[in-house]
Design a protein around this motif. Structure first.
Motif, PDB file in Angstrom:
ATOM      1  N   HIS A 189       7.035   8.082   9.835  1.00 23.04           N
ATOM      2  CA  HIS A 189       7.335   8.223  10.887  1.00 23.04           C
ATOM      3  C   HIS A 189       8.933   7.403  11.357  1.00 23.04           C
ATOM      4  CE1 HIS A 189       3.279   8.951  10.644  1.00 23.04           C
ATOM      5  NE2 HIS A 189       3.085   9.177  11.851  1.00 23.04           N
ATOM      6  N   TRP A 190       9.791   7.153  10.957  1.00 26.40           N
ATOM      7  CA  TRP A 190      10.933   6.377  10.841  1.00 26.40           C
ATOM      8  C   TRP A 190      11.850   7.156  11.467  1.00 26.40           C
ATOM      9  CZ3 TRP A 190      12.841   1.694  10.462  1.00 26.40           C
ATOM     10  CH2 TRP A 190      14.087   2.114  10.183  1.00 26.40           C
ATOM     11  N   TRP A 191      11.159   8.466  11.942  1.00 20.88           N
ATOM     12  CA  TRP A 191      12.018   9.034  12.677  1.00 20.88           C
ATOM     13  C   TRP A 191      11.619  10.055  13.531  1.00 20.88           C
ATOM     14  CZ3 TRP A 191      16.718   8.122  13.979  1.00 20.88           C
ATOM     15  CH2 TRP A 191      17.426   8.034  12.562  1.00 20.88           C
ATOM     16  N   ARG A 192      11.224  10.053  14.832  1.00 17.69           N
ATOM     17  CA  ARG A 192       9.954  11.144  15.121  1.00 17.69           C
ATOM     18  C   ARG A 192      10.739  12.216  15.474  1.00 17.69           C
ATOM     19  NH1 ARG A 192       7.460   8.016  19.489  1.00 17.69           N
ATOM     20  NH2 ARG A 192       9.602   6.795  19.186  1.00 17.69           N
ATOM     21  N   ASN A 238       0.508  -1.158  -0.286  1.00 19.65           N
ATOM     22  CA  ASN A 238       0.128   0.342  -0.378  1.00 19.65           C
ATOM     23  C   ASN A 238       0.995   1.067  -0.358  1.00 19.65           C
ATOM     24  OD1 ASN A 238      -1.989   2.185   1.498  1.00 19.65           O
ATOM     25  ND2 ASN A 238      -2.738   0.799   1.049  1.00 19.65           N
ATOM     26  N   ASP A 239       0.093   1.725  -1.120  1.00 22.53           N
ATOM     27  CA  ASP A 239       1.741   2.590  -1.280  1.00 22.53           C
ATOM     28  C   ASP A 239       1.414   3.996   0.525  1.00 22.53           C
ATOM     29  OD1 ASP A 239       2.924   2.423  -3.604  1.00 22.53           O
ATOM     30  OD2 ASP A 239       0.970   3.744  -4.964  1.00 22.53           O
ATOM     31  N   ARG A 240       0.201   4.264   0.586  1.00 26.07           N
ATOM     32  CA  ARG A 240       0.054   5.037   1.846  1.00 26.07           C
ATOM     33  C   ARG A 240       0.786   4.959   2.797  1.00 26.07           C
ATOM     34  NH1 ARG A 240      -3.642   8.608   4.007  1.00 26.07           N
ATOM     35  NH2 ARG A 240      -4.654   9.470   1.812  1.00 26.07           N
ATOM     36  N   ALA A 295       5.110   4.860   6.976  1.00 23.26           N
ATOM     37  CA  ALA A 295       6.541   3.601   7.546  1.00 23.26           C
ATOM     38  C   ALA A 295       7.762   4.852   7.485  1.00 23.26           C
ATOM     39  CB  ALA A 295       6.034   2.937   6.830  1.00 23.26           C
ATOM     40  N   MET A 296       7.783   5.370   6.069  1.00 29.33           N
ATOM     41  CA  MET A 296       9.383   6.760   6.202  1.00 29.33           C
ATOM     42  C   MET A 296       8.534   8.074   6.433  1.00 29.33           C
ATOM     43  SD  MET A 296      10.202   5.757   1.907  1.00 29.33           S
ATOM     44  CE  MET A 296       8.442   5.842   1.441  1.00 29.33           C
TER      45      MET A 296
END
Length: 274
Positions: free
Chosen positions: A13-16, A3-5, A10-11
């Motif tokens: 939220h990789w860094w917060r 899923n593109d969304r 995921a990308m």
């Protein structure tokens, strides 16, 4: 098929981070647009904002800046400064010379401020538990030595005896800030009592509160966690590192080691070599 969304989420939220909000045409630090900060906050205030998330008062910023100014340099006899100058003679860039120096700021050279802040915070905890200042300092020093050995970080100096000229001025500024209600003065009391107790334990011979002991007082008074004392010292000393590296680059010289070529290190032959 993915899923593109979900991949994009995921990308994203990789860094917060709560430090910076950035997208095309927008830069905001801790919720403050960069254009509102430029020209309106000092560099010490910006350091505080980035690390802690809020803006210091003018008086807090002034005391913080004093600590940063006091630690900028201690000459080529300091290993980090010498390393920066040596690195500069090896043909590296300014950033490499500065990194060489900062990477040397470890537990023995550069870490005393963090260690001293840990000592002060430990003593402060004892005060909150109901001990008097003298008792808290004595037991705090006992605890420190049981874990770290006899050397008490933040006190004593191989060059400045019995006074490190930086410490009295910094402590004066802390006392002035405490009188204005900017800080509590609790850690100034702790630092000065530690210095007095160490002198008593030395048979009345005075001992210097050094730059690390004095700046640790300020960082604790301002509420910085102990590990940040080392990071803040790295920022401060980087100014001197930059100045020395740049000076060495302009002086020239190639492959300058820690001592002139006419002086050679002592060779100690082992029994098997004889």
């Amino acid at each position: 098929m993915t899923n593109d969304r979900s991949d994009a989420d995921a990308m994203r939220h990789w860094w917060r981070t709560s430090i910076i909000d950035m997208e095309p045409g927008k830069i905001a630090f801790r919720g403050h647009p960069i254009q509102d900060l430029i020209g309106n906050v000092s560099f010490p205030q910006m350091i505080w904002l980035m690390v802690r998330g809020d803006k210091p008062s003018a008086d807090e910023a002034a005391l913080f800046e004093a600590a940063l100014v006091a630690g900028v340099d201690h000459g080529p006899q300091a290993p980090s400064i010498a390393a920066a100058r040596m690195a500069a003679t090896c043909g590296v860039g300014l950033n490499n010379a500065m990194a060489t120096a900062v990477n040397m700021l470890g537990d023995v050279h550069g870490g005393a401020g963090e260690q001293c802040a840990e000592l002060y915070y430990g003593i402060s905890d004892k005060l909150r538990a109901g001990q008097g200042l003298s008792e808290a300092v004595t037991s705090g020093l006992d605890d420190w030595r049981a874990e770290h050995g006899k050397i008490v970080s933040g006190f004593g100096h191989r060059f400045h005896k019995p006074v490190d000229p930086r410490a009295p001025r910094l402590m004066q500024l802390v006392r002035e800030a405490a009188a204005k209600g900017t800080v509590s003065g609790r850690f100034a009391d702790i630092g000065e009592e530690v210095q007095a107790e160490l002198g008593r334990q030395r048979g009345g011979r005075p001992i210097a509160m050094n730059i690390d002991g004095a700046t640790a007082v300020i960082f604790c008074e301002l509420g910085f966690p102990a590990p940040l004392s080392r990071g803040l010292f790295c920022l401060s000393r980087s100014v001197g590192v930059l100045a020395h590296a740049w000076e060495q680059m302009n002086q020239g010289g190639r492959n300058k080691g820690p001592m002139p070529p006419s002086y050679l290190p002592l060779y100690e032959a082992k029994e098997d070599d004889r």
